[in-house]
Design an enzyme around this catalytic site. Structure first.
Site, PDB file in Angstrom:
ATOM      1  N   ARG A   1       0.834  -1.200   0.000  1.00  0.00           N
ATOM      2  CA  ARG A   1       0.000   0.000   0.000  1.00  0.00           C
ATOM      3  C   ARG A   1       0.872   1.254   0.000  1.00  0.00           C
ATOM      4  O   ARG A   1       0.583   2.211  -0.713  1.00  0.00           O
ATOM      5  CB  ARG A   1      -0.939   0.014   1.209  1.00  0.00           C
ATOM      6  CG  ARG A   1      -2.017  -1.061   1.172  1.00  0.00           C
ATOM      7  CD  ARG A   1      -2.956  -0.946   2.355  1.00  0.00           C
ATOM      8  NE  ARG A   1      -3.799   0.239   2.266  1.00  0.00           N
ATOM      9  CZ  ARG A   1      -4.593   0.667   3.250  1.00  0.00           C
ATOM     10  NH1 ARG A   1      -4.621   0.020   4.400  1.00  0.00           N
ATOM     11  NH2 ARG A   1      -5.324   1.744   3.094  1.00  0.00           N
TER      12      ARG A   1
ATOM     13  N   CYS B   1      -1.381   6.410   8.691  1.00  0.00           N
ATOM     14  CA  CYS B   1      -1.716   5.133   8.053  1.00  0.00           C
ATOM     15  C   CYS B   1      -2.804   5.406   7.032  1.00  0.00           C
ATOM     16  O   CYS B   1      -2.772   6.418   6.348  1.00  0.00           O
ATOM     17  CB  CYS B   1      -2.136   4.110   9.101  1.00  0.00           C
ATOM     18  SG  CYS B   1      -3.556   4.629  10.104  1.00  0.00           S
TER      19      CYS B   1
END
Length: 273
Positions: A173, A231
């Site tokens: 990611r 995040c």
């Protein structure tokens, strides 16, 4: 107060009175309340991460910080008192429990600890569980925001430029190779990847403080640097902040995280790394 507590220490603490919050949650479900109903620590109250530890999703991100009064009311319903010990737990690795720990600390509660290893550690130690939901006496906790450092998008970019901004997501990611949740893949320019799974062992317990210090120092994150963490939506980044705290490294949370960053198309996006 050390942010972690082990099972035997919790057993002793329960005898003296402690508020237990079950915050089991996983991105994409199933809902944590289902696990709670199947069994939880005696006396534990379920706290819903999406409802109680975050505001509704929107431009501020998928899990913005809760509004002060709403959070205060949720914690009072759970029996949290201003001076009483609060212990939070999830299944094992503290991914969700860390969000509860950070949010309570941010809103001014000084006595909050995370059960290291979570529900699984409790069960593995042969401690009892129950399906009975308690009816806690309402607490008197008063939420006062601003007790831990917080970053907005501009602040996160500044830390990435002049300090160390840790991206707590999985490497694929971070590199932008896949993005299962948000509409844009990649990372904040200058951010360094530090996946949260590297903070814990296979049993979900945090690594010793010395090993965590070595891990973060290898990424440039020491107590001599300005450090921040983000995040996807500010949940696992709280886990990173908890690990940094154990390591003795002060750090600020970018609560909006990637899901807030990408709402402004003028903000730069970087891939690879």
């Amino acid at each position: 107060m050390h942010p972690l507590i082990d099972v035997l220490s919790l057993v002793r603490a329960v005898r003296g009175g402690v508020v237990l919050l079950d915050v089991r949650w996983r991105l994409g479900g199933p809902p944590g309340i289902e696990a709670y109903r199947r069994g939880h620590l005696p006396g534990a109250v379920f706290v819903d991460l999406d409802r109680d530890l975050a505001a509704p999703p929107g431009p501020e991100g998928r899990h913005p910080l809760p509004e002060r009064r709403a959070f205060q009311e949720a914690m009072r319903r759970a029996g949290v008192r201003r001076d009483g010990l609060v212990v939070v737990y999830d299944d094992a690795d503290a991914t969700a429990a860390a969000r509860a720990w950070w949010t309570l600390r941010y809103f001014g509660h000084e006595r909050v600890r995370v059960l290291d290893g979570g529900y699984h550690a409790w069960v593995d130690a042969g401690q009892p569980v129950t399906t009975e939901a308690p009816e806690p006496e309402p607490g008197d906790f008063t939420a006062t925001p601003g007790r831990l450092p917080l970053l907005d998008a501009d602040g996160a970019l500044a830390v990435a430029k002049d300090g160390v901004l840790l991206d707590a997501r999985a490497p694929e990611r971070y590199r932008g190779e896949m993005e299962p949740v948000d509409p844009v893949a990649g990372h904040i320019p200058g951010a360094v990847n530090a996946p949260t799974h590297g903070n814990v062992g296979v049993d979900g317990r945090f690594l010793p403080a010395g090993l965590l210090r070595e891990r973060f120092a290898g990424l440039g994150a020491t107590d001599a640097a300005e450090v921040g963490a983000y995040c996807g939506s500010g949940v696992t980044a709280a886990h990173e902040i908890l690990a940094l705290t154990i390591a003795g490294v002060p750090a600020a949370l970018y609560a909006g995280s990637w899901s807030n960053w990408i709402t402004d198309t003028s903000r730069p996006v970087e891939a690879g790394g």
